[in-house]
Design a protein around this motif. Structure first.
Motif, mmCIF file in Angstrom:
data_model
loop_
_atom_site.group_PDB
_atom_site.id
_atom_site.type_symbol
_atom_site.label_atom_id
_atom_site.label_comp_id
_atom_site.label_asym_id
_atom_site.label_seq_id
_atom_site.Cartn_x
_atom_site.Cartn_y
_atom_site.Cartn_z
ATOM 1 N N GLU A 26 33.868 30.177 -10.990
ATOM 2 C CA GLU A 26 34.265 29.576 -9.717
ATOM 3 C C GLU A 26 35.718 29.885 -9.349
ATOM 4 O O GLU A 26 36.008 30.394 -8.278
ATOM 5 N N THR A 27 36.643 29.562 -10.230
ATOM 6 C CA THR A 27 38.060 29.891 -10.064
ATOM 7 C C THR A 27 38.516 30.523 -11.368
ATOM 8 O O THR A 27 38.243 29.996 -12.439
ATOM 9 N N ASN A 49 35.513 31.081 -5.221
ATOM 10 C CA ASN A 49 36.683 30.376 -4.696
ATOM 11 C C ASN A 49 37.933 31.242 -4.800
ATOM 12 O O ASN A 49 38.058 32.213 -4.102
ATOM 13 N N ASP A 50 38.860 30.897 -5.686
ATOM 14 C CA ASP A 50 40.156 31.573 -5.781
ATOM 15 C C ASP A 50 40.271 32.394 -7.064
ATOM 16 O O ASP A 50 39.750 31.998 -8.101
ATOM 17 N N ARG A 72 37.678 32.789 -1.363
ATOM 18 C CA ARG A 72 38.682 32.141 -0.518
ATOM 19 C C ARG A 72 39.988 32.928 -0.552
ATOM 20 O O ARG A 72 40.302 33.646 0.373
#
Length: 167
Positions: A26-27, A49-50, A72
């Motif tokens: 996810e990150t 995400n990031d 993102r």
């Protein structure tokens, strides 16, 4: 690899990561309230995400790192001091390659490459190279390049933004 965060650190100091690969979760890296961390020649890729989330940190540097296919932001930096990003490639991120929110102070972003690769397998299109929040100050943004991306400077504080080539 996997779900969640590959590396999450809070309240630590003086760490160095060389040639690390943070992939497919996810990150990639989440740092909060840490100081003096260095990432050299690391890879942050394939994130919904990031690539990295940094909050309330001091003295974090990225040298010659790669951030790609982050849903993102490549780097999401919030309320930090002394952040240095030099010679990095930040491509194919959801909206902004380098996102500065809150109060980011006394930081340098130099000689980085932003934009989109020719292969867009995840349908991610980066539109902004760098976004600087209104609360940020004493930021140096120089010699960065990127096709079809823009730099958004919302800050009214003292910043040096010069010699960048964004088409």
């Amino acid at each position: 690899t996997g779900e969640g965060t590959v590396l999450g650190v809070a309240g630590a100091s003086y760490n160095k990561f060389l040639g690390c690969w943070f992939d497919s979760c996810e990150t990639g890296v989440w740092l909060e309230n840490v100081r003096d961390f260095n990432f050299d020649n690391c890879w942050f890729a394939n994130r919904p995400n990031d690539g990295i989330m940094i909050a309330a940190c001091d003295g974090i540097s990225f040298m010659n790192c790669q951030f790609s296919y982050c849903g993102r932001y490549g780097l999401n930096i919030s309320n930090c001091r002394r952040i240095t990003v030099v010679g990095c490639t930040i491509v194919n991120t959801g909206n902004t390659g380098l996102f500065l929110s809150g109060s980011v102070l006394n930081s340098v972003f130099n000689a980085n490459t932003f934009g989109n690769n020719l292969v867009k397998s995840l349908n991610i299109t980066q539109t902004n190279a760098i976004t600087i929040s209104s609360g940020s100050g004493n930021i140096i943004v120089t010699n960065n390049v990127g096709p079809t991306v823009t730099l958004i400077n919302n800050s009214t504080n003292n910043n040096l933004v010069t010699s960048n080539l964004f088409a």
